[in-house]
Enzyme design. Sequence first.
Site, short mmCIF file in Angstrom:
data_model
loop_
_atom_site.label_atom_id
_atom_site.label_comp_id
_atom_site.label_asym_id
_atom_site.label_seq_id
_atom_site.Cartn_x
_atom_site.Cartn_y
_atom_site.Cartn_z
N THR A 168 0.01 12.62 4.81
CA THR A 168 -1.02 12.17 6.27
C THR A 168 -0.97 10.84 6.07
OG1 THR A 168 -2.26 12.09 4.34
CG2 THR A 168 -1.39 14.27 5.32
N HIS A 183 -6.40 -7.85 -2.47
CA HIS A 183 -4.81 -9.73 -1.94
C HIS A 183 -6.17 -10.43 -1.90
CE1 HIS A 183 -0.80 -8.00 -1.04
NE2 HIS A 183 -1.52 -7.32 -1.71
N ASP A 184 -7.46 -10.46 -1.43
CA ASP A 184 -7.88 -11.30 -1.79
C ASP A 184 -8.70 -11.44 -3.47
OD1 ASP A 184 -10.32 -13.94 -1.25
OD2 ASP A 184 -11.70 -11.93 -0.53
N ASP A 187 -6.47 10.04 1.65
CA ASP A 187 -6.89 11.46 0.73
C ASP A 187 -6.04 11.03 -0.32
OD1 ASP A 187 -4.15 12.01 1.50
OD2 ASP A 187 -4.33 13.15 3.18
N ASP A 243 2.10 6.88 3.29
CA ASP A 243 2.57 8.56 2.56
C ASP A 243 3.21 9.66 3.70
OD1 ASP A 243 0.96 10.73 2.37
OD2 ASP A 243 -0.64 10.71 1.87
N SER A 278 -10.32 -16.55 -0.34
CA SER A 278 -9.12 -17.75 0.30
C SER A 278 -8.00 -17.07 1.22
CB SER A 278 -9.17 -17.93 -1.51
OG SER A 278 -8.93 -16.13 -2.07
N GLY A 320 -10.34 -14.61 -7.25
CA GLY A 320 -11.58 -13.77 -7.19
C GLY A 320 -11.84 -13.45 -5.85
N HIS A 341 -2.47 3.07 -1.89
CA HIS A 341 -1.20 3.81 -0.93
C HIS A 341 -1.15 5.05 -0.08
CE1 HIS A 341 0.93 0.20 -3.29
NE2 HIS A 341 0.02 -0.38 -2.62
N ASN A 372 2.42 -11.81 1.41
CA ASN A 372 1.18 -11.71 2.18
C ASN A 372 2.08 -11.97 3.72
OD1 ASN A 372 -1.49 -11.24 0.07
ND2 ASN A 372 -1.53 -13.23 0.44
N VAL A 388 -6.80 -12.87 -5.77
CA VAL A 388 -6.26 -14.23 -5.98
C VAL A 388 -7.85 -14.87 -5.89
CG1 VAL A 388 -4.34 -16.18 -5.25
CG2 VAL A 388 -4.51 -13.29 -5.17
N ARG A 398 -6.10 -3.88 2.03
CA ARG A 398 -5.52 -4.16 1.46
C ARG A 398 -5.76 -6.25 1.24
NH1 ARG A 398 0.44 -6.10 3.06
NH2 ARG A 398 1.31 -6.63 1.15
C1 HEM Z 1 -0.61 -1.04 -8.08
C2 HEM Z 1 -0.42 -1.81 -7.62
C3 HEM Z 1 -0.12 -2.56 -6.14
C4 HEM Z 1 1.21 -2.39 -5.62
C5 HEM Z 1 2.74 -3.04 -6.87
C6 HEM Z 1 1.22 -2.74 -4.42
C7 HEM Z 1 2.37 -3.65 -3.15
C8 HEM Z 1 2.55 -2.89 -1.80
C9 HEM Z 1 3.40 -3.11 -1.55
C10 HEM Z 1 4.56 -4.01 -1.44
C11 HEM Z 1 2.76 -3.12 0.09
C12 HEM Z 1 4.07 -2.81 0.88
C13 HEM Z 1 3.80 -4.50 1.69
C14 HEM Z 1 4.73 -4.91 2.97
O1 HEM Z 1 4.51 -4.66 3.47
O2 HEM Z 1 5.65 -5.65 2.37
C15 HEM Z 1 1.44 -2.54 -0.11
C16 HEM Z 1 0.79 -2.04 0.41
C17 HEM Z 1 -0.44 -1.66 0.55
N1 HEM Z 1 -1.30 -1.70 -0.05
FE1 HEM Z 1 -0.83 -1.52 -2.46
N2 HEM Z 1 0.00 -2.94 -4.04
C18 HEM Z 1 -0.28 -2.10 -5.59
C19 HEM Z 1 -2.28 -1.89 -5.18
C20 HEM Z 1 -2.84 -1.87 -4.00
C21 HEM Z 1 -4.24 -1.53 -4.45
C22 HEM Z 1 -5.03 -1.59 -4.88
C23 HEM Z 1 -4.92 -1.35 -3.10
C24 HEM Z 1 -6.01 -1.00 -2.67
C25 HEM Z 1 -6.90 -1.01 -3.34
C26 HEM Z 1 -3.47 -1.39 -2.34
C27 HEM Z 1 -3.51 -1.75 -0.03
C28 HEM Z 1 -2.55 -1.08 -0.37
C29 HEM Z 1 -3.12 -1.04 1.49
C30 HEM Z 1 -3.57 -0.16 1.98
C31 HEM Z 1 -1.55 -0.97 1.80
C32 HEM Z 1 -0.44 -1.03 3.48
C33 HEM Z 1 -1.12 -2.05 4.19
C34 HEM Z 1 -0.66 -2.49 5.76
O3 HEM Z 1 -0.31 -0.85 6.68
O4 HEM Z 1 -0.97 -3.27 6.31
N3 HEM Z 1 -2.49 -1.79 -2.79
N4 HEM Z 1 1.38 -2.69 -1.28
#
Ligand code: HEM
Length: 344
Positions: A243, A70-71, A248, A240, A80, A76, A195, A96, A74, A66
């Site tokens: 798992t 997020h880098d 996966d 998820d 940052s 590129g 996710h 963030n 925002v 993540r």
């Molecule tokens: C499609 C639009 C996306 C939305 C709306 C979104 C939104 C979010 C939100 C709200 C969270 C939880 C943050 C919190 O704890 O409140 C999250 C977690 C996460 N997101 Fe996304 N996300 C998106 C796309 C992505 C992408 C493209 C990736 C990586 C390629 C990603 C990877 C992750 C991961 C791995 C977590 C878990 C982080 C952790 O456990 O620390 N997400 N996302």
Amino acid sequence: MASSCRLAGLVLLLVAALASTLPAACRAQLQVGFYDTRCPNAELLVRQAVTAAVANNSGLAAGLVRLHFHDCFVRGCDASVLLITNGTAERDAPPNFPSLRGFEVIDAAKAAIERSCPRTVSCADILAFAARDAVALSGNVTYKVPAGRRDGNISIDTDTFTNLPGPNSTATELIENFARKNLNAEEMVILSGAHSIGRSNCTSFFERNRERLASGTISSAYQALLEVLCSPPVRTADMDVSTPTVLDNNYYKLLPLKLGLFFSDDQLIRNNTLVPLVNAFAANETLWKERFTAAMIKMGNIEVLTENAGNIRLNCNVLNTRSSSSAEMIETLFPAAGDEVAAT
Ligand code: HEM
Ligand SMILES: *[C@@H]1O[C@H](CO)[C@@H](O)[C@H](O)[C@H]1NC(C)=O
Ligand SMILES: *[C@@H]1O[C@H](CO)[C@@H](O)[C@H](O)[C@H]1NC(C)=O
Ligand SMILES: *[C@@H]1O[C@H](CO)[C@@H](O)[C@H](O)[C@H]1NC(C)=O
Ligand SMILES: *[C@@H]1O[C@H](CO)[C@@H](O)[C@H](O)[C@H]1NC(C)=O
Ligand SMILES: *[C@@H]1O[C@H](CO)[C@@H](O)[C@H](O)[C@H]1NC(C)=O
Ligand SMILES: *[C@@H]1O[C@H](CO)[C@@H](O)[C@H](O)[C@H]1NC(C)=O
Ligand SMILES: *[C@@H]1O[C@H](CO)[C@@H](O)[C@H](O)[C@H]1NC(C)=O
Ligand SMILES: *[C@@H]1O[C@H](CO)[C@@H](O)[C@H](O)[C@H]1NC(C)=O
């Protein structure tokens, strides 16, 4: 190519010309193996730091994936997201803070790399390598990361609001958001599969999911579980439910069962263009992993800075000081690697 660009830049500087018209070839592309000659241990040192951190806390794999996302979204992929200014940087903004995690892993990797090859490896590249290593550890799949990014020095909290998608985003908003980063609807669906690991603060979904329950777009049993998980003192839930630590394709299998955690996740099966993609990735994990690694590489290319467009931060959290910048400038003009000059 890099060396001739550098020499061209040197000549331009020496004749005191404004370096505004460097040849097109100097707008360098990222390269796989960029550090093979410059810092042969760079990728190994990142992998060691990530492996140690994930062994101690498996959730950091999700955090690092993540962090790179997020880098890149925002300003590129320019690290940052790592800058600490005076409380108004990207990392301080609600999308963030306090949820983004893994910063200390990047710092550990950077410290090891600076000891091994000072002023050579950018923080943005370390983020990209770390995300790859996190994917490998959690998903049993790997890919080669093109490198050569440089670090930016601007980080503004409000940039996160306009560039990062939110958990309440509709399918149309998600597609538009990714399109602004040159990622198509399919790549949006593919990357959302991240996710499949990690957790979310209950504040990101709780209220909205009560509305989803009313409209029948979330499983009532799942919502009941979330209500329990989100009652104090626990304030997070796994992304998820099947798992949670394995990257996966279960994410896609959960969606039709109304087990997507966010409104935004559920949106992928509410749009006729996206549903066939969800079904294809649910049916074929190999297909999804192939596309996921390709999409990660593409995401890692967003608006990258190369060569003199950026710098190499010595500490990922702070801008270089005047003295560290000038030392770096000397190194740029007179590269330590003699073969680079000889090659031209
Ligand atoms: C499609 C639009 C996306 C939305 C709306 C979104 C939104 C979010 C939100 C709200 C969270 C939880 C943050 C919190 O704890 O409140 C999250 C977690 C996460 N997101 Fe996304 N996300 C998106 C796309 C992505 C992408 C493209 C990736 C990586 C390629 C990603 C990877 C992750 C991961 C791995 C977590 C878990 C982080 C952790 O456990 O620390 N997400 N996302
Ligand atoms: C392991 O994790 C704990 C807390 O989760 C942390 O305090 C500690 O510093 C970590 N150790 C290493 C070596 O990363
Ligand atoms: C501190 O914050 C202000 C906005 O409140 C910003 O204009 C300024 O550039 C920041 N300083 C640094 C060093 O980032
Ligand atoms: C890891 O992936 C390989 C194929 O790339 C496969 O043969 C192996 O069974 C997988 N291991 C696990 C634990 O899933
Ligand atoms: C699916 O999303 C596309 C792109 O935003 C949009 O044009 C289309 O109307 C949406 N379809 C449905 C059924 O919502
Ligand atoms: C969840 O978000 C709230 C509001 O931002 C914050 O106060 C809390 O510390 C967060 N909890 C966790 C576990 O991140
Ligand atoms: C999402 O929508 C709910 C209302 O359904 C709201 O309470 C919540 O603050 C919104 N979350 C975000 C991050 O905008
Ligand atoms: C799954 O996808 C892989 C990779 O694209 C492909 O080679 C394979 O034939 C697919 N399997 C099925 C059953 O369609
Ligand atoms: C900001 O970035 C530019 C371009 O890379 C660089 O020349 C400059 O030294 C940087 N400023 C600071 C304070 O690091």
